[in-house]
Structure formats: structure tokens, C-alpha cells
Design a protein around this motif. Structure first.
Motif, mmCIF file in Angstrom:
data_model
loop_
_atom_site.group_PDB
_atom_site.id
_atom_site.type_symbol
_atom_site.label_atom_id
_atom_site.label_comp_id
_atom_site.label_asym_id
_atom_site.label_seq_id
_atom_site.Cartn_x
_atom_site.Cartn_y
_atom_site.Cartn_z
ATOM 1 N N GLU A 39 11.213 11.876 0.943
ATOM 2 C CA GLU A 39 11.280 11.243 2.250
ATOM 3 C C GLU A 39 12.616 11.567 2.912
ATOM 4 O O GLU A 39 13.636 11.735 2.241
ATOM 5 C CB GLU A 39 11.139 9.726 2.119
ATOM 6 C CG GLU A 39 9.744 9.273 1.741
ATOM 7 C CD GLU A 39 8.731 9.489 2.847
ATOM 8 O OE1 GLU A 39 9.141 9.554 4.025
ATOM 9 O OE2 GLU A 39 7.536 9.598 2.540
ATOM 10 N N VAL A 48 8.246 -0.172 6.667
ATOM 11 C CA VAL A 48 7.623 0.418 5.482
ATOM 12 C C VAL A 48 7.458 -0.638 4.393
ATOM 13 O O VAL A 48 8.341 -1.464 4.168
ATOM 14 C CB VAL A 48 8.471 1.591 4.950
ATOM 15 C CG1 VAL A 48 7.855 2.152 3.671
ATOM 16 C CG2 VAL A 48 8.597 2.685 5.999
ATOM 17 N N GLN A 49 6.306 -0.608 3.716
ATOM 18 C CA GLN A 49 6.098 -1.429 2.533
ATOM 19 C C GLN A 49 5.441 -0.573 1.459
ATOM 20 O O GLN A 49 4.540 0.220 1.741
ATOM 21 C CB GLN A 49 5.222 -2.645 2.848
ATOM 22 C CG GLN A 49 5.096 -3.618 1.672
ATOM 23 C CD GLN A 49 4.402 -4.909 2.061
ATOM 24 O OE1 GLN A 49 4.338 -5.288 3.237
ATOM 25 N NE2 GLN A 49 3.847 -5.604 1.074
ATOM 26 N N VAL A 50 5.905 -0.713 0.216
ATOM 27 C CA VAL A 50 5.425 0.101 -0.899
ATOM 28 C C VAL A 50 4.651 -0.766 -1.880
ATOM 29 O O VAL A 50 5.104 -1.850 -2.259
ATOM 30 C CB VAL A 50 6.596 0.809 -1.615
ATOM 31 C CG1 VAL A 50 6.098 1.549 -2.860
ATOM 32 C CG2 VAL A 50 7.287 1.775 -0.670
ATOM 33 N N ASP A 52 3.567 -0.660 -5.626
ATOM 34 C CA ASP A 52 3.986 0.130 -6.779
ATOM 35 C C ASP A 52 2.866 0.244 -7.817
ATOM 36 O O ASP A 52 1.777 -0.330 -7.682
ATOM 37 C CB ASP A 52 5.262 -0.434 -7.403
ATOM 38 C CG ASP A 52 5.101 -1.855 -7.939
ATOM 39 O OD1 ASP A 52 3.976 -2.240 -8.329
ATOM 40 O OD2 ASP A 52 6.113 -2.592 -7.964
ATOM 41 N N VAL A 71 -0.460 -5.835 1.622
ATOM 42 C CA VAL A 71 0.404 -5.319 2.680
ATOM 43 C C VAL A 71 0.128 -6.084 3.972
ATOM 44 O O VAL A 71 -1.014 -6.110 4.455
ATOM 45 C CB VAL A 71 0.166 -3.812 2.898
ATOM 46 C CG1 VAL A 71 1.018 -3.298 4.060
ATOM 47 C CG2 VAL A 71 0.473 -3.039 1.624
ATOM 48 N N GLN A 134 1.922 5.233 -6.477
ATOM 49 C CA GLN A 134 2.322 4.254 -5.472
ATOM 50 C C GLN A 134 1.551 4.503 -4.185
ATOM 51 O O GLN A 134 0.924 5.552 -3.995
ATOM 52 C CB GLN A 134 3.826 4.316 -5.179
ATOM 53 C CG GLN A 134 4.271 5.563 -4.442
ATOM 54 C CD GLN A 134 5.718 5.473 -3.965
ATOM 55 O OE1 GLN A 134 6.529 4.724 -4.459
ATOM 56 N NE2 GLN A 134 6.047 6.264 -2.963
ATOM 57 N N ILE A 135 1.601 3.507 -3.297
ATOM 58 C CA ILE A 135 1.094 3.642 -1.932
ATOM 59 C C ILE A 135 2.227 3.255 -0.998
ATOM 60 O O ILE A 135 2.828 2.191 -1.142
ATOM 61 C CB ILE A 135 -0.121 2.737 -1.675
ATOM 62 C CG1 ILE A 135 -1.253 3.051 -2.653
ATOM 63 C CG2 ILE A 135 -0.615 2.905 -0.242
ATOM 64 C CD1 ILE A 135 -2.449 2.123 -2.510
ATOM 65 N N ARG A 136 2.494 4.115 -0.053
ATOM 66 C CA ARG A 136 3.563 3.860 0.915
ATOM 67 C C ARG A 136 2.922 3.645 2.280
ATOM 68 O O ARG A 136 2.254 4.537 2.811
ATOM 69 C CB ARG A 136 4.531 5.050 0.960
ATOM 70 C CG ARG A 136 5.707 4.876 1.908
ATOM 71 C CD ARG A 136 6.561 6.138 1.919
ATOM 72 N NE ARG A 136 7.680 6.017 2.839
ATOM 73 C CZ ARG A 136 8.852 5.504 2.519
ATOM 74 N NH1 ARG A 136 9.069 5.073 1.295
ATOM 75 N NH2 ARG A 136 9.820 5.435 3.415
ATOM 76 N N THR A 138 3.448 2.865 6.229
ATOM 77 C CA THR A 138 4.373 2.864 7.363
ATOM 78 C C THR A 138 3.616 2.369 8.585
ATOM 79 O O THR A 138 2.670 3.008 9.049
ATOM 80 C CB THR A 138 4.928 4.268 7.639
ATOM 81 O OG1 THR A 138 5.550 4.772 6.455
ATOM 82 C CG2 THR A 138 5.939 4.232 8.776
ATOM 83 N N GLU A 156 0.054 6.328 2.768
ATOM 84 C CA GLU A 156 0.218 7.510 1.924
ATOM 85 C C GLU A 156 -0.013 7.150 0.458
ATOM 86 O O GLU A 156 0.747 6.392 -0.132
ATOM 87 C CB GLU A 156 1.615 8.093 2.097
ATOM 88 C CG GLU A 156 1.921 8.531 3.515
ATOM 89 C CD GLU A 156 3.378 8.923 3.698
ATOM 90 O OE1 GLU A 156 3.720 10.099 3.439
ATOM 91 O OE2 GLU A 156 4.177 8.052 4.081
ATOM 92 N N GLU A 158 -0.063 8.404 -3.368
ATOM 93 C CA GLU A 158 0.547 9.446 -4.190
ATOM 94 C C GLU A 158 -0.023 9.380 -5.595
ATOM 95 O O GLU A 158 0.007 8.332 -6.251
ATOM 96 C CB GLU A 158 2.064 9.277 -4.231
ATOM 97 C CG GLU A 158 2.732 9.450 -2.877
ATOM 98 C CD GLU A 158 4.248 9.347 -2.960
ATOM 99 O OE1 GLU A 158 4.780 9.328 -4.100
ATOM 100 O OE2 GLU A 158 4.896 9.278 -1.900
#
Length: 669
Positions: A39, A48-50, A52, A71, A134-136, A138, A156, A158
Motif C-alpha cells: 500500500e 479504512v478498516q481491516v 484480519d 465492517v 485479510q480483507i481491506r 476502503t 480488497e 487477499e
């Protein structure tokens, strides 16, 4: 399927060749990551929130949409998950910018768009959370790669790498209704690269979505049967260049409300990715998607088939090239291009509920394309990081048609729609000021674009008693918005985040009532959404807490034929959503957690006549080691037994998942 097989075989050969070449060289061994580029420094300037890896693997339902529900602002069109919802209604959006079933958020898996080329829905049942690292998320419009789909934000996904998936792992669970969930993966390191194969199979009789008082002999449980399989690999082809491949195949069937009301989805996706981490960094992706959807509609009065959407083949093609040249330590510059093509057709047969005879055969479809150029620069000046970006899109809507033949096979309607094309410009910018180790302040503004889907343009549908017509004249949606927020780290292990936002979607596509039990997809003036999002995370000893909430004041603006919507809240949009998960780890590999969620009341329809009441759910998860790598898994969904209304159209009601308890074994990591 042929394209999928050729790409799969070609990529495996390429991986093997790269491994062999490296093994014969004297170069030092490079271990690949299977990830994209890092990034950029200004990414935290946006909201942004992740989610995990632990959150992904400890959901009470084992579903990725359940993990995303943590989220703030995430929303599907309906409250049902991918076991009891028609897949065509499973769009993803953020910030109360919904109102129809298409995705207003861009969902990426390893950099590749995942929305269906025809419908725009996300195949959640094919995206197994145990495969991800993870999921990101935005929130807010995006102007970067594939930004033409990121109207409300970007999600996103991953994939997990070899460090998490090496060796064998498997899981088998069953619930109190006799439904089962089975998954397995096997990963092996090949020199400096790796290959991971994984699969999952979910099946069950389901539960009755129809309330007891409304059931008839033809009422059926929401049964489901779905599988997915993925092959993923990575290998170095130079000291700083990595080749990645992913192939995904899936199929799922579901039955909703009545016997014979069956739907199915299937897909075969393949992608190749080159990532360069040298002085000139680059990320190049090419992908192909082959998808299909079928659906049978049953009369709710005579309980016989009235519509057979027997085939909806679609193809997605695309790719991107992103470059990051060496421009100096204070700047990170990225620019490039991307392309997406969506090509699909609908084949359906209308049937008389009384005689069972065919009354009409219909065929509709078209092609949408988007070619985008993007540029973005991050500039770091001590504690201040600034970012600005722009995107130029050339879009086309072409080859649209609708045809119908009567029961004798003679043409009764044949319409072709004029091709359209245009240019659109989007911008985004933001700043991040790290005042100290405790406080970071951020602000951003942005604009973004979304093309109407082939489904919105050309496919009508019926959810009794309401018919919704397509509209080939729909214009693109465009969002403009801004936000400001603060991130706090008051003590080690504790973080807080608050964001206030104001987003407006011009030409928003909504299902607009035009007569009794008749709607049409139309552009309304706008959807205006203002609100606050908050999240909190704490890790204190053996305990952790994750909480997230959003409050939005969203309203539609309409004039002309849509004037009756003016000032009303968009359909399927709650005012408040919130949830919190409390976890406890009494010893190594143990995990006990519970999640409380609340979703506020919302309206089923655009005229605010049918209400979906608020719902509060309590979920739980437990992982208890038995011996070695073997563990007991216990899960509980909706333990309070809340009645969750997922659809209410003129009193015709569907319900969400009742209290469900799972138990089983997990072997592996």
C-alpha cells in the motif's frame, strides 16, 4: 471452460519452468509472497478498516459476508446470506448507498474484480474465508485501478500465502439441521515458489424462509448445495519479479420459498499476475471469467412454474498495468491503465401457470466496456502525507437487444438499442497528519463512476407480487463526496477511529414504482448519504474486542416520474448498524468469542410502505485444541432466536436464518 483449462495448464507450466530455471542458477533463493505491491503511504488518509485472518476464520456461519458484516457501513441488498438468498440479489455496497441489488462497491480478489459480468452480484458462496489472509475495506469513491466500479468504496480480498497454508488442513462440521460444511487445502513450497490447492463443499436442507402461518403444501426449505475449488501458485522469474496464478471454479444451487423454485450459479475464473519489486515497481494482471445463472420462478397462487430463466451465460475479460517509477524518497507515484469487458445474454421462457404451456421465449443482452487511465502521487513531508489522483474513463454500452417469440415460435418483439459511449473524469485527494504517536487526523474528497449492469439495462424480473422492468436508457451513476476523521491510539493495544462523511450519488439507479405492483429501474436525481462511522479495537492480555458502528442519514432526491421518492430513505437502507466481538484466548490455539450485532429498521420498497423491523443477533465461536493439530470447533448463529425479516413485499414475507448450532473438527494450522 476451455479458456480456463488452457490458462490453468499454461500457468502451471510457467511456474514449473520458473522453478526449474531458478534451481539450475547460482542466484540466491528468493522466497515469493504471492502478494501485490505494498500500500502507498497515503492509503490511511482514506477511511479504512481491516478484517484480519482470525476474524475471517472464526465467523459463526463460516461465510465471508458474515465476516464483512463487522465492517461499519457494509451492506447487501437483502439481509439473507448466500445460503438462503437468490444470488442475483447479493450486491455489496457501503455507506447506505444501496437501493438496488447491484454492487456499488468494487470487490477485488488478489487484485481481480469479482462481480458477475451480467448481474453485478458478488459470488460470496465461492469466496471461502479460510483461503484469505485479510480483507481491506476502503470506504469512499476510488479513482485508482478499476476505479470505475468503486462508487461507494473498495473491498480488497487477499489470499493467504504459503506461510499460512503449507501442508494439509481440513475441517468438517455439521449443524442441528443436518447441514454440513467441509473444506480442505494442501500447500507445498516448490523451491522459491509455492502451489496451494483448496476446496469447499456446503450442503443442507436449509430452513423455511416462509413464516409458519403463511406456509402451504408447496412451501419448501431454503436448501443449498455448493462447492468451490481453487488452485493458486507463485514463483520468481527474476530476483525481483514474481509470477502469480489463480484459478477458481464453483457451482451452487438453491431453492427458495416453493418446491421447484431453484436457482444456480457457476463460474470458472483464471488470472495471471506479474509483480515487480525492483527500482521500477509494477503490477500487471490479466483475467478471464466465465459465469452462468439460472432461475425458476414459481407462481405463489398455483405453485407451478411461470418463468424459467434457463441460461444467462456471461464473460468478463480485463486486466491492468500499474507502474511505480523511482521519483524520490518523498514521493510515491503510481500510474497505469486498466480494461474491463462484460458480455452476457439472458435466455428465458415464460410459462402459463394454468396450462403449463410456453407463452413466450425471450432473449436479451449486450456488451459493456471500460478503459481507464489513472495517475496518483503521494507526497510525504515529515508528519504530513498528501495524496492526489485522477482517472479518465472511456466507456461503451453497445450491442444491446431484446427479442421475444410467441408460443408458436414467431417473433413478437425485436428491439435493438443504440450504442452509447463517452468519457468521464474522476478525482480523489486526501491528507494524513500524524500529530504524534497517539493522534492522526485525515481528510479526503473524491468522485467516482459506475456503469449500469447488463442486468439493469436489459433484464426484467418478478418477485411476487411485484414486477420490475429493465431500462436500456439508464445513465451512469456518479458519486461526489468528502470525509474527515481521526484515528487514536491512547495506549498500546487500543485503537479508535471516527469518520464523518457526506456522499452524493447523481443519477442513482433505483427500482422506481410506476404503477400498482410495477416498478422500473430508473435514474433518480440523487441519493444523498451523510453519517458517522466509528470503530474500536483493543488487545489486552488474553482478551480482545472489535467493535464497529455506522449511523447514516440517507435520502433520495427525485423529480418527474420519480418525484414520489423525493425525501424518502432509499429502500433496504437501515439508519443504524452496529456490532461488537469479544474474544478470549485462555491458552495457545484456544479461542472463545461472541458477537452481538444490531441492524436497524429499513424499508423494503421505495415508497416506504413495507417495513423490515430491526433485528439483534448473538453469535458465538469456540476452538478447543484436542491433540496436536486437531481441534474441536463449535459455532452458534442467532443464538437469541431473533426473527429476522429479510423481505416484505405487500405482506409476502421471507425470514433469515433461525438459531443454528454447529459442531465439528478442524485439523491443521
Amino acid at each position: 471452460m476451455a479458456i480456463f483449462r488452457y490458462l490453468t495448464a499454461g500457468s502451471i507450466i510457467a511456474l514449473a519452468a520458473a522453478h526449474s530455471a531458478l534451481a539450475q542458477s547460482d542466484e540466491p533463493v528468493i522466497v515469493v509472497t504471492g502478494e501485490g505491491l505494498q500500500e502507498t503511504p497515503a492509503a490511511p488518509a482514506y477511511d479504512v478498516q481491516v478484517v484480519d485472518e482470525e476474524q475471517l476464520r472464526s465467523t459463526s456461519s463460516g461465510r465471508i459476508e458474515d465476516a464483512l458484516s463487522s465492517v461499519a457501513g457494509f451492506q447487501q441488498f437483502r439481509r439473507s446470506d448466500s445460503r438462503s438468498a437468490n444470488a442475483s440479489a447479493q450486491g455489496a455496497t457501503l455507506r447506505a448507498l444501496g437501493g438496488n441489488a447491484s454492487s456499488r462497491a468494487l470487490v477485488l480478489l488478489d487484485g481481480v474484480p469479482m462481480s458477475d459480468p451480467f448481474f453485478g452480484y458478488v459470488p460470496f458462496s465461492a469466496l471461502a474465508p479460510e483461503r484469505l489472509s485479510q480483507i481491506r475495506v476502503t470506504r469512499g469513491g476510488g479513482a485508482g485501478p478499476f476505479g470505475a466500479g468503486a462508487l461507494a468504496g473498495t473491498i480488497e480480498l487477499e489470499s493467504a500465502g504459503i506461510n499460512a497454508l503449507q501442508g494439509f488442513a481440513g475441517q468438517l462440521l455439521a449443524n442441528d439441521r443436518g447441514e454440513t460444511e467441509a473444506s480442505a487445502s494442501a500447500g507445498v513450497q516448490l523451491g522459491s515458489g509455492f502451489v496451494v490447492a483448496s476446496g469447499r463443499w456446503d450442503r443442507g436442507e436449509g430452513f423455511y424462509t416462509t413464516p409458519v402461518a403463511d406456509r402451504v403444501p408447496a412451501s419448501a426449505r431454503a436448501s443449498f448445495d455448493g462447492w468451490s475449488a481453487q488452485l493458486r501458485g507463485a514463483a520468481p522469474i527474476a530476483s525481483d519479479v514474481e509470477l502469480q496464478f489463480r484459478g477458481l471454479a464453483y457451482r451452487g444451487t438453491r431453492t427458495l420459498r416453493f418446491e421447484g423454485a431453484d436457482s444456480s450459479i457457476e463460474g470458472q475464473d483464471a488470472s495471471i499476475r506479474l509483480v515487480g519489486r525492483g527500482e521500477w515497481q509494477f503490477d500487471a494482471i490479466a483475467y478471464v471469467q466465465s459465469r452462468n445463472f439460472t432461475n425458476v420462478v414459481i407462481s405463489s397462487t398455483l405453485f407451478t412454474p411461470v418463468l424459467d430463466q434457463r441460461n444467462t451465460p456471461s464473460t468478463g475479460l480485463g486486466g491492468k498495468l500499474e507502474l511505480r517509477p523511482p521519483v524520490g524518497g518523498d514521493h510515491v507515484l503510481r500510474f497505469g491503465a486498466d480494461y474491463r469487458l462484460s458480455d452476457g445474454e439472458l435466455f428465458e421462457t415464460a410459462i402459463s401457470a394454468f396450462s403449463g404451456n410456453v407463452t413466450a421465449r425471450r432473449n436479451a443482452g449486450g456488451i459493456n466496456t471500460d478503459f481507464g487511465l489513472f495517475l496518483e502521487d503521494d507526497w510525504t513531508l515529515g508528519a504530513l502525507t498528501m495524496t492526489a489522483g485522477a482517472r479518465l474513463d472511456r466507456w461503451t454500452i453497445r450491442a444491446g437487444f431484446f427479442s421475444e417469440r410467441d408460443q408458436a415460435g414467431l417473433p413478437s418483439k425485436a428491439t435493438t438499442y443504440p450504442d452509447r459511449a463517452g468519457w468521464d473524469v474522476s478525482f480523489r485527494g486526501g491528507l494524513l497528519f500524524r500529530a504524534n504517536e497517539t493522534v492522526a487526523i485525515r481528510a479526503a474528497a473524491y468522485s467516482s463512476l459506475r456503469l449500469p449492469t447488463l442486468n439493469e439495462l436489459y433484464r426484467p424480473f418478478v418477485v411476487f407480487p411485484v414486477e420490475t422492468q429493465a431500462n436500456a436508457d439508464l445513465e451512469n451513476e456518479r458519486l461526489e463526496g468528502f470525509e474527515a476523521g481521526i484515528d487514536l491510539t491512547p495506549v498500546e493495544g487500543v485503537s479508535l477511529s471516527f469518520t464523518a462523511f457526506d456522499n452524493r450519488v447523481q443519477n442513482a439507479i433505483a427500482n422506481v414504482t410506476i404503477d400498482t405492483n410495477l416498478r422500473q429501474r430508473r435514474n433518480i436525481d440523487s441519493i444523498h448519504s451523510r453519517g458517522v462511522e466509528a470503530s474500536a479495537k483493543a488487545d489486552i492480555g488474553d482478551f480482545s474486542m472489535d467493535a464497529s458502528a455506522s449511523w447514516t442519514d440517507a435520502e433520495a432526491r427525485g423529480s418527474g416520474l420519480a418525484a414520489m421518492l423525493d425525501g424518502k430513505r432509499p429502500s433496504q437502507t437501515p439508519r443504524f448498524i452496529g456490532g461488537a466481538t469479544l474474544s478470549y484466548r485462555p491458552a495457545r490455539n484456544w479461542l472463545l468469542s461472541t458477537t452481538l450485532r444490531y441492524i436497524g429498521a429499513q424499508f423494503e420498497d421505495d415508497l416506504e410502505t413495507d417495513v423490515l423491523p430491526s433485528a439483534t443477533t448473538l453469535d458465538a465461536f469456540a476452538r478447543v485444541p484436542i491433540t496436536g493439530k486437531l481441534a474441536l470447533i463449535l459455532r452458534g448463529e442467532n443464538l437469541l432466536g431473533e426473527t429476522i425479516v429479510t423481505r416484505n413485499q405487500g405482506g409476502s414475507i421471507d425470514l433469515g436464518a433461525p438459531r443454528t448450532v454447529w459442531g465439528g473438527l478442524h485439523y491443521g494450522f
